[in-house]
Design an enzyme around this catalytic site. Structure first.
Site, PDB file in Angstrom:
ATOM      1  N   PRO A 119       0.777  -1.251   0.000  1.00  0.00           N
ATOM      2  CA  PRO A 119       0.000   0.000   0.000  1.00  0.00           C
ATOM      3  C   PRO A 119       0.809   1.301   0.000  1.00  0.00           C
ATOM      4  CG  PRO A 119       0.032  -0.919   2.193  1.00  0.00           C
ATOM      5  CD  PRO A 119       0.763  -1.904   1.303  1.00  0.00           C
ATOM      6  N   CYS A 120       1.517   1.558  -1.095  1.00  0.00           N
ATOM      7  CA  CYS A 120       2.264   2.814  -1.183  1.00  0.00           C
ATOM      8  C   CYS A 120       1.326   4.021  -1.235  1.00  0.00           C
ATOM      9  CB  CYS A 120       3.220   2.796  -2.371  1.00  0.00           C
ATOM     10  SG  CYS A 120       2.422   2.591  -3.959  1.00  0.00           S
ATOM     11  N   HIS A 121       0.046   3.787  -1.543  1.00  0.00           N
ATOM     12  CA  HIS A 121      -0.919   4.888  -1.549  1.00  0.00           C
ATOM     13  C   HIS A 121      -1.146   5.446  -0.140  1.00  0.00           C
ATOM     14  CE1 HIS A 121      -3.352   1.226  -0.910  1.00  0.00           C
ATOM     15  NE2 HIS A 121      -4.145   2.000  -0.179  1.00  0.00           N
TER      16      HIS A 121
END
Length: 156
Positions: A119-121
Site C-alpha cells: 500500500p504505497c498509496h
C-alpha cells in the site's frame, strides 16, 4: 509468468505471477478484462475484487516482487501501514532507520510493482498532502477515501 486483467473502479488492473507468487499488479486506463483467469492468479483476483467491494482490508497472497534489496526493505515497511491509516515519507524513512533517506524511500515507493497489495498509496507528505503516486493522485485519493470513508452524521 501468467497474466490476467480485471476491471476495477480505478481502471483495468494487470496481474502477473506464477507459482512463486504475484510479481506485478498495475493499473491502466481502458483495456479489456480477461475472459479466463489463470488458476495461479485466481486468489489474487478474488482478494482484489473483495477489497474493491469493501469486504477486505488486508491481503494474504504469496508475493514475489522484483527489486533491489533496499526497495524490498521499503516495500516490506509499506506492508506494516495499517488499513485506513497513513504515514509520511519522513515517518517511513525514520522507520527504515535513516531520516536522510527520504528521497530514496520516496523513489522506492514509486517503483512499487504491487499496486494496492503493497500500500504505497498510504504514504503522504508530512503536511498531509497527497504527493507522488505513480497511478495518479486521483487514484491515491480514491483509495484513501475507500479505506477511510467519512461517515456523514445524520441530523435527524
Amino acid at each position: 509468468m501468467e497474466t490476467a486483467f480485471i476491471k476495477t473502479p480505478l481502471g483495468t488492473a494487470r496481474i502477473v505471477g506464477d507459482e512463486n507468487g504475484i510479481a506485478i499488479i498495475s493499473v491502466q486506463d481502458g483495456g479489456e478484462a480477461s475472459v479466463l483467469i489463470p488458476e495461479v492468479l485466481q486468489e489474487c483476483v478474488n482478494q482484489l475484487e473483495s477489497y474493491f467491494a469493501g469486504k477486505r482490508n488486508d491481503f494474504s497472497l504469496k508475493l514475489n516482487p522484483k527489486g533491489t534489496e533496499f526497495q524490498q526493505k521499503v516495500w516490506n515497511a509499506l506492508l506494516e501501514i495499517p488499513y485506513g491509516k497513513t504515514r509520511s515519507y519522513l515517518e517511513q524513512s525514520k522507520i527504515l532507520g535513516d531520516v536522510k533517506a527520504i528521497r530514496a524511500v520516496a523513489s522506492a515507493n514509486g517503483k512499487n510493482p504491487l499496486w494496492i497489495i503493497v500500500p504505497c498509496h498510504r504514504v503522504i507528505g508530512a503536511d498531509g498532502s497527497l504527493t507522488g503516486y505513480a497511478g495518479g493522485l486521483w487514484r491515491k485519493k480514491w483509495l484513501l477515501e475507500h479505506e477511510n470513508p467519512t461517515n456523514q452524521q445524520s441530523l435527524f
